[in-house]
Design a protein around this motif. Sequence first.
Motif, short mmCIF file in Angstrom:
data_model
loop_
_atom_site.label_atom_id
_atom_site.label_comp_id
_atom_site.label_asym_id
_atom_site.label_seq_id
_atom_site.Cartn_x
_atom_site.Cartn_y
_atom_site.Cartn_z
N ASN A 123 -35.85 30.37 48.23
CA ASN A 123 -35.14 29.23 48.60
C ASN A 123 -35.21 28.17 47.81
O ASN A 123 -36.21 27.97 46.69
CB ASN A 123 -35.21 29.10 50.22
N GLN A 125 -35.93 24.06 48.53
CA GLN A 125 -35.82 22.99 49.48
C GLN A 125 -36.69 21.77 49.11
O GLN A 125 -37.70 21.80 48.52
CB GLN A 125 -37.14 23.70 50.69
N GLU A 127 -38.06 18.43 50.72
CA GLU A 127 -38.55 17.78 51.93
C GLU A 127 -39.61 16.62 51.58
O GLU A 127 -40.63 16.73 51.49
CB GLU A 127 -38.92 18.54 52.97
N SER A 140 -31.82 21.83 51.54
CA SER A 140 -32.12 23.13 51.65
C SER A 140 -31.13 23.93 51.45
O SER A 140 -29.94 23.77 52.17
CB SER A 140 -32.80 23.11 53.04
N TYR A 164 -38.48 19.56 44.44
CA TYR A 164 -38.02 20.55 45.54
C TYR A 164 -38.92 21.69 44.99
O TYR A 164 -39.84 21.77 44.13
CB TYR A 164 -36.64 20.95 45.33
#
Length: 181
Positions: A123, A125, A127, A140, A164
Amino acid sequence: MKRSVSVDSNRRTVLKSLGTVSTVGLIGLAGCSGNGGGNGDGVETIPGNDYPAVDEWMTETEIGGADDSYEGEILDLREEGDVTIDVGAEGNGDGFAYGPSAVAISAGSEIRWEWTGEGGQHNVQAEPDGQIGESDYEFSSGDSVAGADNEYSHTFDESGVALYHCVPHLSLGMKGSVVVD
């Protein structure tokens, strides 16, 4: 097979040939000078240490592994309208990298991450609080998925830095960075 070639060695032909060779040589050298770096593919690069958060994120080992596909340079793709990044590119033990892992784009550009089908489930992502606290973006692609028919897109409207990672492969160094100028 024997080939015969007619040679016209008068002064005008020789000078014309030398002019062509010189012009081709100068065109071939274009882009080899100047202050910007290059990656050998004709794409300019920016030193990673110009963006300390990027350099730290890509090489930091306290939060995930260091990305072995990052060579201390950010590909300068600010002239591109849209950019594609491979998810599951070669690196970090094979199929556990983003390719390219660090890019610079212009504000308003879209990045499309496309899965290669290598390295299992991935994936994308960002954050900021869970990384090194230096990312200006949060996004995301959702849960990790496998297969070459997956993609995720994000448009970067404002200047900043996006850091990321791939959740299941963070410990292997599957990290990426986007500098938005």
